[in-house]
Design a protein around this motif. Structure first.
Motif, PDB file in Angstrom:
ATOM      1  N   MET A   1      41.043  59.938  72.812  1.00  0.00           N
ATOM      2  CA  MET A   1      40.515  60.273  71.499  1.00  0.00           C
ATOM      3  C   MET A   1      41.593  60.968  70.648  1.00  0.00           C
ATOM      4  O   MET A   1      41.724  60.669  69.471  1.00  0.00           O
ATOM      5  CB  MET A   1      39.285  61.171  71.689  1.00  0.00           C
ATOM      6  N   ARG A   3      44.838  60.692  70.935  1.00  0.00           N
ATOM      7  CA  ARG A   3      45.874  59.724  70.577  1.00  0.00           C
ATOM      8  C   ARG A   3      45.422  58.855  69.406  1.00  0.00           C
ATOM      9  O   ARG A   3      46.213  58.503  68.538  1.00  0.00           O
ATOM     10  CB  ARG A   3      46.218  58.846  71.776  1.00  0.00           C
ATOM     11  N   THR A   4      44.175  58.479  69.390  1.00  0.00           N
ATOM     12  CA  THR A   4      43.647  57.655  68.302  1.00  0.00           C
ATOM     13  C   THR A   4      43.705  58.412  66.977  1.00  0.00           C
ATOM     14  O   THR A   4      44.135  57.878  65.948  1.00  0.00           O
ATOM     15  CB  THR A   4      42.194  57.226  68.603  1.00  0.00           C
ATOM     16  N   ILE A   5      43.304  59.666  66.997  1.00  0.00           N
ATOM     17  CA  ILE A   5      43.329  60.481  65.779  1.00  0.00           C
ATOM     18  C   ILE A   5      44.776  60.702  65.330  1.00  0.00           C
ATOM     19  O   ILE A   5      45.091  60.605  64.137  1.00  0.00           O
ATOM     20  CB  ILE A   5      42.605  61.823  66.006  1.00  0.00           C
ATOM     21  N   ALA A   7      47.389  58.764  65.907  1.00  0.00           N
ATOM     22  CA  ALA A   7      47.890  57.493  65.379  1.00  0.00           C
ATOM     23  C   ALA A   7      47.326  57.221  63.992  1.00  0.00           C
ATOM     24  O   ALA A   7      48.041  56.743  63.096  1.00  0.00           O
ATOM     25  CB  ALA A   7      47.549  56.357  66.331  1.00  0.00           C
ATOM     26  N   LEU A   8      46.061  57.526  63.779  1.00  0.00           N
ATOM     27  CA  LEU A   8      45.418  57.329  62.476  1.00  0.00           C
ATOM     28  C   LEU A   8      46.068  58.236  61.426  1.00  0.00           C
ATOM     29  O   LEU A   8      46.363  57.795  60.309  1.00  0.00           O
ATOM     30  CB  LEU A   8      43.916  57.591  62.578  1.00  0.00           C
TER      31      LEU A   8
END
Length: 114
Positions: A1, A3-5, A7-8
Protein backbone atom coordinates in the motif's frame (compact mmCIF):
# COMPACT_ATOMS: atom_id res chain seq x y z
CA UNK A 1 0.00 0.00 0.00
CA UNK A 2 2.83 2.42 0.89
CA UNK A 3 4.61 1.69 -2.41
CA UNK A 4 1.43 2.39 -4.37
CA UNK A 5 0.91 5.73 -2.64
CA UNK A 6 4.59 6.64 -3.10
CA UNK A 7 4.46 5.78 -6.80
CA UNK A 8 1.24 7.78 -7.21
CA UNK A 9 2.74 10.84 -5.50
CA UNK A 10 5.90 10.60 -7.61
CA UNK A 11 3.81 10.43 -10.79
CA UNK A 12 1.79 13.50 -9.72
CA UNK A 13 4.98 15.46 -9.02
CA UNK A 14 6.33 14.59 -12.48
CA UNK A 15 3.07 15.70 -14.11
CA UNK A 16 3.13 19.07 -12.33
CA UNK A 17 6.74 19.65 -13.37
CA UNK A 18 5.93 18.72 -16.96
CA UNK A 19 3.02 21.18 -17.00
CA UNK A 20 5.29 24.03 -15.80
CA UNK A 21 7.90 23.35 -18.46
CA UNK A 22 5.66 23.88 -21.48
CA UNK A 23 7.14 25.77 -24.43
CA UNK A 24 5.26 28.85 -25.57
CA UNK A 25 5.53 30.67 -28.88
CA UNK A 26 7.03 34.12 -28.19
CA UNK A 27 4.91 35.59 -30.99
CA UNK A 28 1.71 34.44 -29.25
CA UNK A 29 1.41 37.39 -26.89
CA UNK A 30 -2.37 37.58 -26.91
CA UNK A 31 -3.59 41.17 -27.24
CA UNK A 32 -0.13 42.74 -26.97
CA UNK A 33 0.77 45.07 -29.81
CA UNK A 34 3.89 43.17 -30.79
CA UNK A 35 4.93 42.25 -34.30
CA UNK A 36 8.11 40.66 -35.59
CA UNK A 37 10.19 40.23 -38.72
CA UNK A 38 13.14 38.08 -39.59
CA UNK A 39 15.84 38.82 -42.15
CA UNK A 40 18.42 36.17 -43.02
CA UNK A 41 21.27 38.71 -42.66
CA UNK A 42 20.07 40.36 -39.44
CA UNK A 43 18.85 39.36 -36.02
CA UNK A 44 15.11 38.90 -35.63
CA UNK A 45 13.38 42.17 -34.73
CA UNK A 46 9.99 42.93 -33.28
CA UNK A 47 8.07 46.09 -32.40
CA UNK A 48 6.01 47.12 -29.40
CA UNK A 49 4.14 50.36 -28.67
CA UNK A 50 3.66 52.10 -25.36
CA UNK A 51 4.55 55.03 -23.13
CA UNK A 52 8.03 55.83 -21.83
CA UNK A 53 7.82 55.16 -18.10
CA UNK A 54 11.46 55.68 -17.13
CA UNK A 55 14.68 56.78 -18.81
CA UNK A 56 18.15 56.07 -17.47
CA UNK A 57 20.92 53.93 -18.99
CA UNK A 58 17.93 51.85 -20.07
CA UNK A 59 14.31 52.39 -21.13
CA UNK A 60 11.26 51.19 -19.22
CA UNK A 61 8.18 51.09 -21.44
CA UNK A 62 4.58 50.69 -20.27
CA UNK A 63 3.13 48.71 -23.18
CA UNK A 64 -0.41 48.97 -24.54
CA UNK A 65 -1.38 45.76 -22.70
CA UNK A 66 -0.27 47.43 -19.41
CA UNK A 67 2.91 45.41 -18.85
CA UNK A 68 6.39 46.80 -18.38
CA UNK A 69 9.24 46.09 -20.78
CA UNK A 70 12.88 47.03 -20.12
CA UNK A 71 15.25 47.74 -23.02
CA UNK A 72 18.93 48.53 -23.40
CA UNK A 73 19.73 51.18 -26.01
CA UNK A 74 21.27 50.16 -29.33
CA UNK A 75 24.14 52.09 -30.91
CA UNK A 76 21.89 54.15 -33.21
CA UNK A 77 19.36 55.15 -30.54
CA UNK A 78 19.67 58.58 -28.90
CA UNK A 79 17.82 58.56 -25.56
CA UNK A 80 18.26 62.36 -25.29
CA UNK A 81 15.41 62.72 -27.82
CA UNK A 82 12.97 61.00 -25.43
CA UNK A 83 11.10 62.15 -22.35
CA UNK A 84 9.09 60.26 -19.78
CA UNK A 85 5.46 60.18 -20.92
CA UNK A 86 6.25 60.05 -24.67
CA UNK A 87 4.17 57.61 -26.72
CA UNK A 88 6.62 55.55 -28.77
CA UNK A 89 7.05 52.48 -30.93
CA UNK A 90 10.18 50.49 -30.14
CA UNK A 91 11.83 48.15 -32.63
CA UNK A 92 14.00 45.72 -30.72
CA UNK A 93 16.03 42.54 -30.86
CA UNK A 94 15.89 39.90 -28.16
CA UNK A 95 13.01 38.63 -26.07
CA UNK A 96 10.60 40.79 -24.07
CA UNK A 97 10.69 39.94 -20.39
CA UNK A 98 14.26 38.67 -20.54
CA UNK A 99 16.66 40.36 -18.15
CA UNK A 100 19.88 38.59 -19.06
CA UNK A 101 20.35 39.73 -21.74
CA UNK A 102 17.76 42.48 -21.91
CA UNK A 103 16.21 43.20 -25.31
CA UNK A 104 18.00 45.95 -27.24
CA UNK A 105 16.07 48.88 -28.74
CA UNK A 106 17.44 49.35 -32.27
CA UNK A 107 15.08 52.22 -33.12
CA UNK A 108 12.48 54.29 -31.27
CA UNK A 109 9.84 56.32 -33.07
CA UNK A 110 7.70 58.89 -31.27
CA UNK A 111 3.98 58.58 -31.96
CA UNK A 112 1.98 61.64 -32.89
CA UNK A 113 -0.62 62.59 -30.27
CA UNK A 114 -3.80 64.38 -31.17
Amino acid sequence: MKRTITALLAALMLLTLAACGSNSDPSGNGDAAVSGTTDSTEEATATVSGVVNRLDDYLVLLTEDETYAVFDFGEDVDPAELEEGDSVTVTYTGELGSEDPAPVAVSITKSETA
